[in-house]
Write a protein that holds these residues in place. Sequence first.
Motif, PDB file in Angstrom:
ATOM      1  N   LEU A   1      43.530  47.592  38.045  1.00  0.00           N
ATOM      2  CA  LEU A   1      42.941  47.702  39.116  1.00  0.00           C
ATOM      3  C   LEU A   1      41.271  47.779  38.670  1.00  0.00           C
ATOM      4  O   LEU A   1      41.008  46.702  39.607  1.00  0.00           O
ATOM      5  CB  LEU A   1      43.387  48.672  40.387  1.00  0.00           C
ATOM      6  N   SER A   2      41.197  48.227  38.069  1.00  0.00           N
ATOM      7  CA  SER A   2      39.305  48.894  38.141  1.00  0.00           C
ATOM      8  C   SER A   2      38.987  47.325  37.246  1.00  0.00           C
ATOM      9  O   SER A   2      37.681  46.575  37.184  1.00  0.00           O
ATOM     10  CB  SER A   2      38.867  50.005  37.467  1.00  0.00           C
ATOM     11  N   VAL A   3      39.916  46.446  36.057  1.00  0.00           N
ATOM     12  CA  VAL A   3      39.013  45.178  35.748  1.00  0.00           C
ATOM     13  C   VAL A   3      40.088  44.822  37.292  1.00  0.00           C
ATOM     14  O   VAL A   3      38.582  43.698  36.457  1.00  0.00           O
ATOM     15  CB  VAL A   3      40.472  45.851  34.408  1.00  0.00           C
ATOM     16  N   PHE A   4      40.753  43.979  37.806  1.00  0.00           N
ATOM     17  CA  PHE A   4      40.916  43.708  38.349  1.00  0.00           C
ATOM     18  C   PHE A   4      38.918  43.708  39.467  1.00  0.00           C
ATOM     19  O   PHE A   4      38.796  42.648  40.160  1.00  0.00           O
ATOM     20  CB  PHE A   4      41.943  43.735  39.659  1.00  0.00           C
ATOM     21  N   GLY A   5      38.906  44.335  39.599  1.00  0.00           N
ATOM     22  CA  GLY A   5      38.044  44.816  40.656  1.00  0.00           C
ATOM     23  C   GLY A   5      36.207  43.932  40.033  1.00  0.00           C
ATOM     24  O   GLY A   5      35.643  43.419  40.816  1.00  0.00           O
ATOM     25  N   ILE A   6      36.594  44.345  38.577  1.00  0.00           N
ATOM     26  CA  ILE A   6      35.335  43.557  38.166  1.00  0.00           C
ATOM     27  C   ILE A   6      35.820  41.825  38.228  1.00  0.00           C
ATOM     28  O   ILE A   6      34.874  41.112  38.519  1.00  0.00           O
ATOM     29  CB  ILE A   6      35.582  43.923  36.272  1.00  0.00           C
ATOM     30  N   LEU A   7      36.956  41.479  38.324  1.00  0.00           N
ATOM     31  CA  LEU A   7      37.070  40.514  38.359  1.00  0.00           C
ATOM     32  C   LEU A   7      36.734  40.043  39.557  1.00  0.00           C
ATOM     33  O   LEU A   7      36.323  38.640  39.348  1.00  0.00           O
ATOM     34  CB  LEU A   7      38.551  39.549  37.647  1.00  0.00           C
ATOM     35  N   LEU A   8      36.499  40.361  40.367  1.00  0.00           N
ATOM     36  CA  LEU A   8      36.693  40.093  42.393  1.00  0.00           C
ATOM     37  C   LEU A   8      35.072  39.687  41.879  1.00  0.00           C
ATOM     38  O   LEU A   8      34.492  38.973  43.012  1.00  0.00           O
ATOM     39  CB  LEU A   8      37.580  40.162  42.692  1.00  0.00           C
ATOM     40  N   THR A   9      34.862  40.982  41.513  1.00  0.00           N
ATOM     41  CA  THR A   9      33.466  40.880  41.587  1.00  0.00           C
ATOM     42  C   THR A   9      32.646  39.980  40.999  1.00  0.00           C
ATOM     43  O   THR A   9      31.525  38.972  41.428  1.00  0.00           O
ATOM     44  CB  THR A   9      32.841  42.471  40.866  1.00  0.00           C
ATOM     45  N   LEU A  10      32.664  39.202  39.896  1.00  0.00           N
ATOM     46  CA  LEU A  10      32.886  38.340  39.269  1.00  0.00           C
ATOM     47  C   LEU A  10      32.752  37.053  40.002  1.00  0.00           C
ATOM     48  O   LEU A  10      31.995  35.957  40.289  1.00  0.00           O
ATOM     49  CB  LEU A  10      33.720  37.982  38.084  1.00  0.00           C
ATOM     50  N   LEU A  11      34.278  36.605  40.197  1.00  0.00           N
ATOM     51  CA  LEU A  11      34.305  35.918  41.574  1.00  0.00           C
ATOM     52  C   LEU A  11      32.794  35.729  42.618  1.00  0.00           C
ATOM     53  O   LEU A  11      32.958  34.196  42.675  1.00  0.00           O
ATOM     54  CB  LEU A  11      35.600  36.032  41.811  1.00  0.00           C
ATOM     55  N   PHE A  12      32.749  37.207  43.622  1.00  0.00           N
ATOM     56  CA  PHE A  12      31.919  36.700  44.238  1.00  0.00           C
ATOM     57  C   PHE A  12      30.586  36.439  43.540  1.00  0.00           C
ATOM     58  O   PHE A  12      30.230  35.605  44.961  1.00  0.00           O
ATOM     59  CB  PHE A  12      32.250  38.397  45.419  1.00  0.00           C
ATOM     60  N   PHE A  13      30.132  36.997  42.836  1.00  0.00           N
ATOM     61  CA  PHE A  13      28.928  36.457  42.155  1.00  0.00           C
ATOM     62  C   PHE A  13      28.425  34.802  42.053  1.00  0.00           C
ATOM     63  O   PHE A  13      27.564  34.639  42.166  1.00  0.00           O
ATOM     64  CB  PHE A  13      28.511  37.282  41.047  1.00  0.00           C
ATOM     65  N   VAL A  14      30.077  34.690  41.325  1.00  0.00           N
ATOM     66  CA  VAL A  14      30.349  33.019  41.361  1.00  0.00           C
ATOM     67  C   VAL A  14      29.828  32.525  42.322  1.00  0.00           C
ATOM     68  O   VAL A  14      29.578  31.362  42.626  1.00  0.00           O
ATOM     69  CB  VAL A  14      31.490  32.489  40.367  1.00  0.00           C
ATOM     70  N   LEU A  15      30.561  32.546  43.263  1.00  0.00           N
ATOM     71  CA  LEU A  15      30.252  32.238  45.037  1.00  0.00           C
ATOM     72  C   LEU A  15      29.659  32.722  46.162  1.00  0.00           C
ATOM     73  O   LEU A  15      29.114  31.964  46.829  1.00  0.00           O
ATOM     74  CB  LEU A  15      31.924  32.724  45.655  1.00  0.00           C
ATOM     75  N   GLN A  16      28.186  32.961  44.664  1.00  0.00           N
ATOM     76  CA  GLN A  16      27.433  33.503  45.098  1.00  0.00           C
ATOM     77  C   GLN A  16      27.109  34.441  46.705  1.00  0.00           C
ATOM     78  O   GLN A  16      25.851  34.030  47.593  1.00  0.00           O
ATOM     79  CB  GLN A  16      26.044  31.726  45.775  1.00  0.00           C
ATOM     80  N   ALA A  17      27.583  35.505  46.751  1.00  0.00           N
ATOM     81  CA  ALA A  17      27.859  36.148  47.420  1.00  0.00           C
ATOM     82  C   ALA A  17      27.117  37.409  46.941  1.00  0.00           C
ATOM     83  O   ALA A  17      28.183  38.550  46.100  1.00  0.00           O
ATOM     84  CB  ALA A  17      29.240  36.834  48.655  1.00  0.00           C
ATOM     85  N   PRO A  18      26.236  37.925  46.344  1.00  0.00           N
ATOM     86  CA  PRO A  18      26.118  38.743  45.449  1.00  0.00           C
ATOM     87  C   PRO A  18      25.597  41.017  46.639  1.00  0.00           C
ATOM     88  O   PRO A  18      26.015  41.280  45.466  1.00  0.00           O
ATOM     89  CB  PRO A  18      24.543  38.141  45.125  1.00  0.00           C
ATOM     90  N   ASP A  19      25.734  40.521  47.451  1.00  0.00           N
ATOM     91  CA  ASP A  19      26.134  41.858  48.895  1.00  0.00           C
ATOM     92  C   ASP A  19      27.578  42.306  48.568  1.00  0.00           C
ATOM     93  O   ASP A  19      27.832  43.397  47.948  1.00  0.00           O
ATOM     94  CB  ASP A  19      25.374  41.173  50.512  1.00  0.00           C
ATOM     95  N   VAL A  20      28.384  40.981  48.615  1.00  0.00           N
ATOM     96  CA  VAL A  20      29.465  41.024  48.649  1.00  0.00           C
ATOM     97  C   VAL A  20      30.234  42.008  46.560  1.00  0.00           C
ATOM     98  O   VAL A  20      30.819  42.598  46.877  1.00  0.00           O
ATOM     99  CB  VAL A  20      30.265  40.365  48.893  1.00  0.00           C
ATOM    100  N   ALA A  21      29.841  40.920  45.898  1.00  0.00           N
ATOM    101  CA  ALA A  21      29.509  41.608  44.541  1.00  0.00           C
ATOM    102  C   ALA A  21      29.322  42.609  44.334  1.00  0.00           C
ATOM    103  O   ALA A  21      30.167  43.934  44.398  1.00  0.00           O
ATOM    104  CB  ALA A  21      29.075  40.712  43.703  1.00  0.00           C
ATOM    105  N   LEU A  22      28.187  43.777  45.384  1.00  0.00           N
ATOM    106  CA  LEU A  22      28.116  44.965  44.891  1.00  0.00           C
ATOM    107  C   LEU A  22      29.057  45.437  45.217  1.00  0.00           C
ATOM    108  O   LEU A  22      29.693  46.239  44.846  1.00  0.00           O
ATOM    109  CB  LEU A  22      26.398  44.866  45.177  1.00  0.00           C
ATOM    110  N   SER A  23      29.682  45.573  46.835  1.00  0.00           N
ATOM    111  CA  SER A  23      30.259  46.159  47.197  1.00  0.00           C
ATOM    112  C   SER A  23      31.180  46.347  46.951  1.00  0.00           C
ATOM    113  O   SER A  23      32.094  47.336  46.635  1.00  0.00           O
ATOM    114  CB  SER A  23      30.551  45.344  48.630  1.00  0.00           C
ATOM    115  N   GLN A  24      32.223  45.228  46.246  1.00  0.00           N
ATOM    116  CA  GLN A  24      33.100  44.976  45.269  1.00  0.00           C
ATOM    117  C   GLN A  24      32.877  46.052  44.379  1.00  0.00           C
ATOM    118  O   GLN A  24      33.549  46.718  43.735  1.00  0.00           O
ATOM    119  CB  GLN A  24      33.492  44.100  45.043  1.00  0.00           C
ATOM    120  N   LEU A  25      31.873  45.223  43.588  1.00  0.00           N
ATOM    121  CA  LEU A  25      31.906  46.399  42.632  1.00  0.00           C
ATOM    122  C   LEU A  25      31.792  48.165  42.180  1.00  0.00           C
ATOM    123  O   LEU A  25      32.497  48.939  41.392  1.00  0.00           O
ATOM    124  CB  LEU A  25      30.448  46.251  41.260  1.00  0.00           C
ATOM    125  N   VAL A  26      31.311  48.206  43.562  1.00  0.00           N
ATOM    126  CA  VAL A  26      31.161  50.313  44.483  1.00  0.00           C
ATOM    127  C   VAL A  26      32.479  50.996  44.208  1.00  0.00           C
ATOM    128  O   VAL A  26      33.545  51.160  43.413  1.00  0.00           O
ATOM    129  CB  VAL A  26      30.218  50.658  44.717  1.00  0.00           C
TER     130      VAL A  26
END
Length: 80
Positions: free
Chosen positions: A33-58
Motif C-alpha cells: 500500500l505504501s508503494v501504491f501511494g508513491i505511484l499515486l503521488t507520481l501520477l498526481f505529479f504527472v497530472l500537474q497537481a502538486p498539492d494533491v501529490a503532496l497530500s497523497q505522499l503524506v
Amino acid sequence: MSAVLIVVALTLVAIGAAAVVFTPEPARQAVTLSVFGILLTLLFFVLQAPDVALSQLVVGTALVPLMVMLTVHKINRRHR
C-alpha cells in the motif's frame, strides 16, 4: 505533459492497485500500500497537481500504512 507519460503512470497505478489487492498477508499488504501511494503521488505529479501529490505522499504513503501496521501488531499481540 506528454500523453505517453500519463499512460505509463496510469498503467503503473493499475499494476500497483492489483498488487495491493492480491497480497494476502496484512503486514505485506501495508508495505505494498505504501508503494501504491508513491505511484499515486507520481501520477498526481504527472497530472500537474502538486498539492494533491503532496497530500497523497503524506497520507497514502506514510500514515495509512503505519496505521495498518500498528493495527496488525496490536491484533497479533492480543492473540498470543
